[in-house]
Scaffold this motif. Structure first.
Motif, mmCIF file in Angstrom:
data_model
loop_
_atom_site.group_PDB
_atom_site.id
_atom_site.type_symbol
_atom_site.label_atom_id
_atom_site.label_comp_id
_atom_site.label_asym_id
_atom_site.label_seq_id
_atom_site.Cartn_x
_atom_site.Cartn_y
_atom_site.Cartn_z
ATOM 1 N N SER A 188 0.819 -1.214 0.000
ATOM 2 C CA SER A 188 0.000 0.000 0.000
ATOM 3 C C SER A 188 0.852 1.263 0.000
ATOM 4 O O SER A 188 0.397 2.307 -0.457
ATOM 5 C CB SER A 188 -0.929 -0.013 1.214
ATOM 6 O OG SER A 188 -0.195 -0.279 2.383
ATOM 7 N N ASP A 198 0.759 -2.427 7.065
ATOM 8 C CA ASP A 198 2.169 -2.632 7.395
ATOM 9 C C ASP A 198 3.005 -2.147 6.213
ATOM 10 O O ASP A 198 2.512 -1.961 5.114
ATOM 11 C CB ASP A 198 2.468 -4.094 7.757
ATOM 12 C CG ASP A 198 2.342 -5.028 6.574
ATOM 13 O OD1 ASP A 198 1.890 -4.584 5.492
ATOM 14 O OD2 ASP A 198 2.702 -6.211 6.715
ATOM 15 N N MET A 199 4.281 -1.883 6.508
ATOM 16 C CA MET A 199 5.183 -1.399 5.460
ATOM 17 C C MET A 199 5.796 -2.597 4.757
ATOM 18 O O MET A 199 6.339 -3.486 5.408
ATOM 19 C CB MET A 199 6.324 -0.604 6.078
ATOM 20 C CG MET A 199 5.942 0.623 6.829
ATOM 21 S SD MET A 199 7.505 1.324 7.437
ATOM 22 C CE MET A 199 6.927 2.684 8.364
ATOM 23 N N ASP A 200 5.710 -2.611 3.446
ATOM 24 C CA ASP A 200 6.355 -3.667 2.681
ATOM 25 C C ASP A 200 7.570 -3.088 1.967
ATOM 26 O O ASP A 200 7.450 -2.079 1.274
ATOM 27 C CB ASP A 200 5.357 -4.233 1.674
ATOM 28 C CG ASP A 200 4.142 -4.820 2.365
ATOM 29 O OD1 ASP A 200 4.284 -5.888 2.973
ATOM 30 O OD2 ASP A 200 3.073 -4.172 2.357
HETATM 31 CA CA CA Z 1 1.360 -3.600 3.594
#
Ligand code: CA
Ligand code: DGT
Ligand code: CA
Ligand code: ZN
Length: 573
Positions: A188, A198-200
């Motif tokens: 995202s 969450d951070m990817d």
């Molecule tokens: Ca994510």
């Protein structure tokens, strides 16, 4: 334990005691202590160690003892005991922003409501109004409060998460020089959603470097704890609270992996279907054709190309028609930050901004803009130092002087005029007519009903002196629902009157949101992407506004502030 955490315990203690109908003096003392501690400039824990807690105004020995207990044990036994005596769940009602101890008590006593779920059900069944002191307006607010609570989830703002993620990738690159071959945010974050679960993060490295990179990442000072890591992936939590998924892939996998981990899941599913229809099978590493031949792509665009599609910008990958548009060669040419020539909504020291008009102009010029509008608040917003018509005249002189110093750059005089509860504007038409740019916004009283809110906006849109509607819904992400509006009706009217709609770039606002923005463009409205800056640094949020405009499928020509000054002035007049 931070001052804020200590304060929260005392505030909760006061709430629970109020809920029980306990001694008012004690309740007040705990509440005051909570406020004092929360705003105290030094560490309460350190003061306690120095034995000087009681020197703070409002902290007597009884409260000092409780602070000591909290710091030693992490708990307040009094709070635990009082909470245990309450009917289970009643205290949790107070998590709803609109519900204080009195209403929580009344809800329990009258209807036996002891959980958020029971509250929501009672609201839905129309039973809440049976409770003393709760009218239809309050019910609306409670319903909105429950929704806000459910949404307050753990998502972080794009404007907070994206800079952190970028800094993390840079730190990883610096800590493992020459190992990181490609790196990117994914998920995202890359699609630029207003809020991020969450951070990817995705990194390409040689196969033999994978394990070292993961270890280096886990050892970065930002990382608080690891939820498990393997040779090629790691999931951690940062000290700042966010959870991060890091993947390391080989460079030859980069194209497929970046596409896969960018998502959205729905977009991926459609892409995989297209691959399957052409006899391929696709996963996050590679494409396999019907002869079992494997294909690797170092670039995302190569994958799309093999599938017969142009590269689709991540901000469009929501399965909202982008694949059909790509196939038909009709993808929009999305607006870019570099298309913007100015910024039409910002504040100076004349109202609640931190910088002078000249400083705002200099900072905007340094960013490469050709013009800005200073749009300070109008008079009725007292707490922002809103300007009277006389002050606007005085401000005009300062703008003329600043323009003289800025050379090839233009500061326009505008105002962010409040749309009052009755739908009238906070300046008379004669005053509005003197301004170069009029942004009309609703700040106050958006808790009116849908009809009332809609009527207010329609009034502003119809006013020929209003150029731009600022942050249409007045939502604050994670804090406050936007106003309930008949959006289609509003957009139709804006298109009819040529009133521009703002995409406010402030990370908490991003209002219009993408779906409203897209509908606006389809109806023929013009957009304006504005920072709403209250300081020179505030100008930097513009990129988040551009991202949301992209998510709304906006092209440069849909955005008024991509136009040169002369053209802009022509439109405004
Ligand atoms: Ca994510
Ligand atoms: P978030 O974290 O809630 O803001 O949203 P995302 O989109 O970042 O979701 P996340 O972190 O669960 O997954 C990141 C990307 O990985 C997602 O956008 C697409 C891909 N992905 C995850 N799970 C699946 C899946 O089951 N199927 C497919 N096709 N893709 C997936
Ligand atoms: Ca994830
Ligand atoms: Zn503003």
């Amino acid at each position: 334990m931070t001052n804020q955490q200590i304060a929260t315990h005392f505030a909760r203690l006061a709430d629970v005691m109020e809920l029980r109908g306990d001694n008012l003096f004690k309740i007040r003392a705990y509440r005051r202590a909570a406020q004092t501690i929360d705003g105290y400039p030094r560490s309460i824990a350190a003061l306690r160690d120095a034995g000087s807690l009681t020197e703070i105004d409002g902290i007597g020995s009884a409260i000092a003892d409780k602070i000591g207990e909290l710091l030693d044990t992490g708990r307040l036994s009094l709070l635990d005991r009082l909470e245990a005596e309450l009917p289970a769940g009643v205290a949790t009602l107070m998590q709803v922003p609109e519900i204080g101890p009195k209403s929580a008590r009344a809800l329990y006593d009258t209807l036996g409501i002891d959980s958020i779920e029971a509250l929501a059900a009672a609201a839905e069944a129309g039973r809440l109004e049976a409770v003393k002191g709760i009218g239809p307006r309050t019910v609306q607010r409670i319903v909105a409060g429950i929704e806000a609570l459910q949404r307050r989830s753990d998502r972080s703002l794009l404007g907070v998460a994206l800079p952190r993620a970028e800094a993390l990738l840079a730190a990883l690159q610096a800590a493992a020089p020459n190992t990181v071959l490609h790196s990117s945010v994914a998920g995202s974050l890359r699609r630029c959603l207003p809020t991020i679960g969450d951070m990817d993060l995705l990194v390409a490295a040689a196969p033999e470097d994978g394990a070292t990179l993961i270890a280096t990442f886990n050892a970065l000072p930002w990382v608080a704890q690891s939820f498990g890591s393997g040779e090629r992936k790691s999931r951690v939590q940062l000290h700042s609270g966010e959870e991060v998924d890091l993947r390391v892939v080989e460079p030859r996998h980069w194209g497929c992996a970046l596409a896969y981990f960018t998502g959205s899941k729905e977009h991926n599913i459609r892409i995989r279907e297209i691959a399957q229809r052409q006899g391929y099978s696709l996963n996050e590493y590679r494409l396999v054709d019907s002869a079992q031949q494997e294909h690797y792509f170092e670039r995302e665009a190569e994958l799309y190309d093999v599938l017969g599609l142009p590269w689709i910008p991540p901000t469009l990958r929501e399965d909202q028609g982008e694949i059909a548009a790509a196939r038909a060669g009709e993808l929009p040419e999305l607006v870019q930050l570099s298309d913007l020539r100015g910024d039409l909504h910002m504040h100076s020291r004349w109202s609640d901004g931190k910088a002078t008009i000249l400083e705002m102009g200099q900072a905007a010029k340094a960013r490469g803009y050709e013009y800005i509008a200073i749009t300070d608040h109008s008079q009725s917003l007292g707490m922002t130092g809103g300007l009277t018509p006389d002050q606007l005249i005085a401000q005009r002189y300062e703008i003329i002087n600043a323009n003289a110093k800025l050379g090839d750059f233009r500061i326009l005089q505008g105002a962010e005029v409040e749309i009052k509860a009755d739908g009238t504007l906070d300046y008379p038409d004669e005053v509005l007519a003197q301004l170069d740019v009029v942004v009309a916004s609703m700040h106050s009283g958006i808790r009116g009903g849908r009809e009332e809110n809609t009527r207010r906006l329609l009034n502003a849109i119809r006013n020929p002196h209003v150029h731009i509607i600022g942050h249409m819904t007045n939502r604050l992400l994670g804090e406050r629902e936007g106003a309930d509006l008949d959006v289609t009706e509003i957009l139709r009217s804006a298109a009819e009157h040529g009133t521009i709609l703002e995409i406010n770039a402030h990370p908490k606002r991003l209002d219009l949101d993408a779906s409203h923005g897209r509908e606006a463009i389809e109806m023929g409205c013009l957009l304006s992407i504005d920072s709403d800056a209250h300081s020179t640094e505030g100008l930097e949020v513009m990129r988040y506004g551009v991202m949301q405009a992209q998510r709304a499928w906006a092209e440069a020509e849909d955005v008024i502030n991509s136009r040169p000054l002369e053209e802009l002035l022509g439109y405004l007049s």
